[in-house]
Design a protein around this motif. Structure first.
Motif, PDB file in Angstrom:
ATOM      1  N   ASP A  87       0.836  -1.204   0.000  1.00 50.96           N
ATOM      2  CA  ASP A  87       0.000   0.000   0.000  1.00 50.96           C
ATOM      3  C   ASP A  87       0.871   1.254   0.000  1.00 50.96           C
ATOM      4  O   ASP A  87       0.582   2.228  -0.702  1.00 50.96           O
ATOM      5  N   VAL A  88       1.936   1.227   0.779  1.00 52.41           N
ATOM      6  CA  VAL A  88       2.868   2.356   0.833  1.00 52.41           C
ATOM      7  C   VAL A  88       3.535   2.551  -0.534  1.00 52.41           C
ATOM      8  O   VAL A  88       3.635   3.679  -1.028  1.00 52.41           O
ATOM      9  N   LEU A  89       3.952   1.458  -1.158  1.00 54.54           N
ATOM     10  CA  LEU A  89       4.600   1.558  -2.466  1.00 54.54           C
ATOM     11  C   LEU A  89       3.649   2.138  -3.508  1.00 54.54           C
ATOM     12  O   LEU A  89       4.041   2.974  -4.327  1.00 54.54           O
ATOM     13  N   ARG A  90       2.377   1.730  -3.476  1.00 50.01           N
ATOM     14  CA  ARG A  90       1.385   2.293  -4.411  1.00 50.01           C
ATOM     15  C   ARG A  90       1.155   3.772  -4.142  1.00 50.01           C
ATOM     16  O   ARG A  90       0.852   4.533  -5.057  1.00 50.01           O
ATOM     17  N   ALA A  91       1.283   4.187  -2.896  1.00 48.29           N
ATOM     18  CA  ALA A  91       1.141   5.608  -2.565  1.00 48.29           C
ATOM     19  C   ALA A  91       2.337   6.402  -3.084  1.00 48.29           C
ATOM     20  O   ALA A  91       2.192   7.537  -3.541  1.00 48.29           O
ATOM     21  N   ILE A  92       3.520   5.794  -3.026  1.00 48.73           N
ATOM     22  CA  ILE A  92       4.730   6.456  -3.515  1.00 48.73           C
ATOM     23  C   ILE A  92       4.709   6.552  -5.036  1.00 48.73           C
ATOM     24  O   ILE A  92       5.073   7.573  -5.609  1.00 48.73           O
ATOM     25  N   LYS A  93       4.248   5.480  -5.677  1.00 46.23           N
ATOM     26  CA  LYS A  93       4.225   5.422  -7.143  1.00 46.23           C
ATOM     27  C   LYS A  93       2.845   4.955  -7.595  1.00 46.23           C
ATOM     28  O   LYS A  93       2.595   3.760  -7.695  1.00 46.23           O
ATOM     29  N   PRO A  94       1.946   5.889  -7.865  1.00 44.89           N
ATOM     30  CA  PRO A  94       0.593   5.506  -8.265  1.00 44.89           C
ATOM     31  C   PRO A  94       0.585   4.686  -9.556  1.00 44.89           C
ATOM     32  O   PRO A  94       1.474   4.818 -10.403  1.00 44.89           O
ATOM     33  N   ALA A  95      -0.411   3.840  -9.692  1.00 41.90           N
ATOM     34  CA  ALA A  95      -0.547   2.980 -10.869  1.00 41.90           C
ATOM     35  C   ALA A  95      -0.522   3.805 -12.144  1.00 41.90           C
ATOM     36  O   ALA A  95      -1.108   4.883 -12.221  1.00 41.90           O
ATOM     37  N   GLY A  96       0.188   3.292 -13.149  1.00 46.77           N
ATOM     38  CA  GLY A  96       0.244   3.959 -14.439  1.00 46.77           C
ATOM     39  C   GLY A  96       1.306   5.032 -14.555  1.00 46.77           C
ATOM     40  O   GLY A  96       1.487   5.609 -15.613  1.00 46.77           O
ATOM     41  N   HIS A  97       2.027   5.318 -13.494  1.00 52.57           N
ATOM     42  CA  HIS A  97       3.075   6.342 -13.521  1.00 52.57           C
ATOM     43  C   HIS A  97       4.440   5.692 -13.688  1.00 52.57           C
ATOM     44  O   HIS A  97       4.722   4.668 -13.086  1.00 52.57           O
ATOM     45  N   GLU A  98       5.289   6.282 -14.491  1.00 57.05           N
ATOM     46  CA  GLU A  98       6.656   5.791 -14.676  1.00 57.05           C
ATOM     47  C   GLU A  98       7.596   6.311 -13.592  1.00 57.05           C
ATOM     48  O   GLU A  98       8.598   5.692 -13.295  1.00 57.05           O
ATOM     49  N   ALA A  99       7.295   7.454 -13.049  1.00 63.53           N
ATOM     50  CA  ALA A  99       8.161   8.041 -12.039  1.00 63.53           C
ATOM     51  C   ALA A  99       7.389   8.117 -10.720  1.00 63.53           C
ATOM     52  O   ALA A  99       6.171   8.251 -10.736  1.00 63.53           O
ATOM     53  N   PRO A 100       8.073   8.029  -9.622  1.00 69.80           N
ATOM     54  CA  PRO A 100       9.501   7.849  -9.508  1.00 69.80           C
ATOM     55  C   PRO A 100       9.930   6.409  -9.785  1.00 69.80           C
ATOM     56  O   PRO A 100       9.125   5.490  -9.700  1.00 69.80           O
TER      57      PRO A 100
END
Length: 172
Positions: free
Chosen positions: A87-100
């Motif tokens: 859940d934390v990782l999805r918050a850091i990098k939302p689905a569909g985003h290349e960055a970060p």
């Protein structure tokens, strides 16, 4: 870091160049926990921390909106000790985003196929496994009996899935 696709490179440059010009950090390293299931000779985070205070996924989402880094390294202690890590990782990098570009650093003891696939689904670009010795001396250094044998079985199994996102790192 492993070789990036053209799309990933473009996304990181699109985020990184303006971010650098505006004074945002290029790389952010986040310690997910101070708890660790190892007690490595080179580290001060061995053991479990009772009643450890941790921020949640929404806090990390807000932090990423402010910092806008190109690369985020998630470590610990041992990040796989967190039940809410994905859940934390999805918050850091939302689905569909290349960055970060998202890196998780682990000692690998809690790693198996299911957890690896969950980390990939959560958006990681790289899983970095810490390995101090290429044999059972690694167990003595990290104070986890059987760790080297676990990694010796698990890493090839995960690599056989066909992804190129697992790297080994060493503290020298």
């Amino acid at each position: 870091m492993r070789k990036l696709t053209k799309r990933q490179t473009a996304a990181l440059l699109t985020r990184g160049i303006p971010g650098y010009a505006l004074g945002y950090p290029t790389v952010v390293s986040l310690e997910m926990t101070h708890c660790c299931n190892a007690n490595c000779n080179h580290c001060n985070m061995g053991g479990l921390v009772p009643d450890e205070k941790r921020i949640g996924a929404e806090d990390y989402r807000r932090l990423m909106r402010v910092l806008k880094p190109m690369i985020v390294q998630v470590s610990g202690g041992e990040p796989l000790l967190r039940d809410d890590l994905e859940d934390v990782l999805r918050a850091i990098k939302p689905a569909g985003h290349e960055a970060p570009y998202l890196i998780v650093v682990s000692n690998g003891w809690l790693l198996d196929r299911e957890r690896y696939l969950k980390l990939r689904e959560a958006g990681i670009n790289q899983l970095s496994i810490s390995l101090c010795f290429p044999d059972r001396r690694h167990d003595d250094w990290r104070h986890i009996k059987g760790l080297f044998d676990h990694l010796d079985r698990t890493i090839p199994e995960l690599a056989a899935l066909g992804y190129d996102d697992i790297v080994l790192n060493s503290a020298i």
